[in-house]
Write an enzyme that holds these catalytic residues in place. Structure first.
Site, PDB file in Angstrom:
ATOM      1  N   HIS A  11       0.824  -1.194   0.000  1.00 24.39           N
ATOM      2  CA  HIS A  11       0.000   0.000   0.000  1.00 24.39           C
ATOM      3  C   HIS A  11       0.866   1.255   0.000  1.00 24.39           C
ATOM      4  O   HIS A  11       2.048   1.196   0.280  1.00 24.39           O
ATOM      5  CB  HIS A  11      -0.961   0.030   1.207  1.00 24.39           C
ATOM      6  CG  HIS A  11      -0.281   0.094   2.539  1.00 24.39           C
ATOM      7  ND1 HIS A  11      -0.105  -1.019   3.325  1.00 24.39           N
ATOM      8  CD2 HIS A  11       0.264   1.114   3.234  1.00 24.39           C
ATOM      9  CE1 HIS A  11       0.512  -0.679   4.442  1.00 24.39           C
ATOM     10  NE2 HIS A  11       0.753   0.613   4.407  1.00 24.39           N
ATOM     11  N   GLU A  70      -3.656   3.491   1.852  1.00 19.50           N
ATOM     12  CA  GLU A  70      -3.964   3.620   3.278  1.00 19.50           C
ATOM     13  C   GLU A  70      -4.156   5.101   3.557  1.00 19.50           C
ATOM     14  O   GLU A  70      -3.241   5.901   3.366  1.00 19.50           O
ATOM     15  CB  GLU A  70      -2.806   3.087   4.125  1.00 19.50           C
ATOM     16  CG  GLU A  70      -2.947   3.367   5.602  1.00 19.50           C
ATOM     17  CD  GLU A  70      -1.674   3.091   6.389  1.00 19.50           C
ATOM     18  OE1 GLU A  70      -1.463   3.773   7.402  1.00 19.50           O
ATOM     19  OE2 GLU A  70      -0.883   2.210   5.977  1.00 19.50           O
ATOM     20  N   HIS A 129       2.640  11.813  -7.504  1.00 19.01           N
ATOM     21  CA  HIS A 129       1.244  11.495  -7.752  1.00 19.01           C
ATOM     22  C   HIS A 129       1.022   9.991  -7.637  1.00 19.01           C
ATOM     23  O   HIS A 129       1.965   9.216  -7.616  1.00 19.01           O
ATOM     24  CB  HIS A 129       0.803  11.987  -9.136  1.00 19.01           C
ATOM     25  CG  HIS A 129       1.574  11.353 -10.258  1.00 19.01           C
ATOM     26  ND1 HIS A 129       2.729  11.926 -10.753  1.00 19.01           N
ATOM     27  CD2 HIS A 129       1.387  10.213 -10.967  1.00 19.01           C
ATOM     28  CE1 HIS A 129       3.202  11.152 -11.731  1.00 19.01           C
ATOM     29  NE2 HIS A 129       2.403  10.100 -11.865  1.00 19.01           N
ATOM     30  N   GLU A 164      -2.876  10.789 -11.311  1.00 19.98           N
ATOM     31  CA  GLU A 164      -2.748  10.783 -12.771  1.00 19.98           C
ATOM     32  C   GLU A 164      -3.631   9.689 -13.339  1.00 19.98           C
ATOM     33  O   GLU A 164      -3.639   8.565 -12.851  1.00 19.98           O
ATOM     34  CB  GLU A 164      -1.287  10.523 -13.169  1.00 19.98           C
ATOM     35  CG  GLU A 164      -1.067  10.516 -14.669  1.00 19.98           C
ATOM     36  CD  GLU A 164       0.379  10.216 -15.064  1.00 19.98           C
ATOM     37  OE1 GLU A 164       0.754  10.564 -16.188  1.00 19.98           O
ATOM     38  OE2 GLU A 164       1.115   9.636 -14.245  1.00 19.98           O
TER      39      GLU A 164
END
Length: 127
Positions: free
Chosen positions: A5, A56, A74, A122
């Site tokens: 994550h 998360e 990003h 993005e």
């Protein structure tokens, strides 16, 4: 090894959960309050954690905003049609900060949207 994550600190967890689930279509996978530490973790994604990387969202109680800093870039999401994705995100209340179109010095169609805390996402159109 695999990526599990990416953690983002958010100022208003409910607002962020609404954006990622209602605007971007992710699912809330699990959420846990930690009263002794005064924070909440919420894991969101398009698939369960066993099968793919997720986000998360960390909400530290009493903190309503963060400085994003200059190192963050990003998060990237694959989409079938970046132009339609922008229209859909805008219709659901999302903020498009770079309209869909070919990337500079290339032909890949991309767009950028922004979450309520200012994090950039993005959208990359699949070839």
């Amino acid at each position: 090894m695999r990526i599990l994550h990416t953690m983002l600190r958010v100022g208003d967890l409910d607002r962020s959960l609404d954006f990622y689930t209602s605007v971007l279509g992710m699912k809330l996978l699990r959420r846990q309050d930690y009263p002794e530490g005064k924070f909440t973790l919420a894991f969101i994604g398009y698939q369960d954690e066993a099968n793919g990387a997720v986000l998360e969202l960390t909400h530290n109680w009493g903190v309503t905003e963060y400085e994003l800093g200059t190192a963050y870039g990003h998060i990237a999401l694959a989409v079938d049609d970046a132009y339609k994705a922008c229209d859909d995100i805008r219709a659901r209340g999302g903020k498009v900060v770079r309209e869909a179109g070919p990337m500079k010095h290339g032909s890949t169609v991309i767009a950028f949207v922004e979450d309520p805390d200012g994090y950039k996402i993005e959208l990359i159109q699949r070839a």
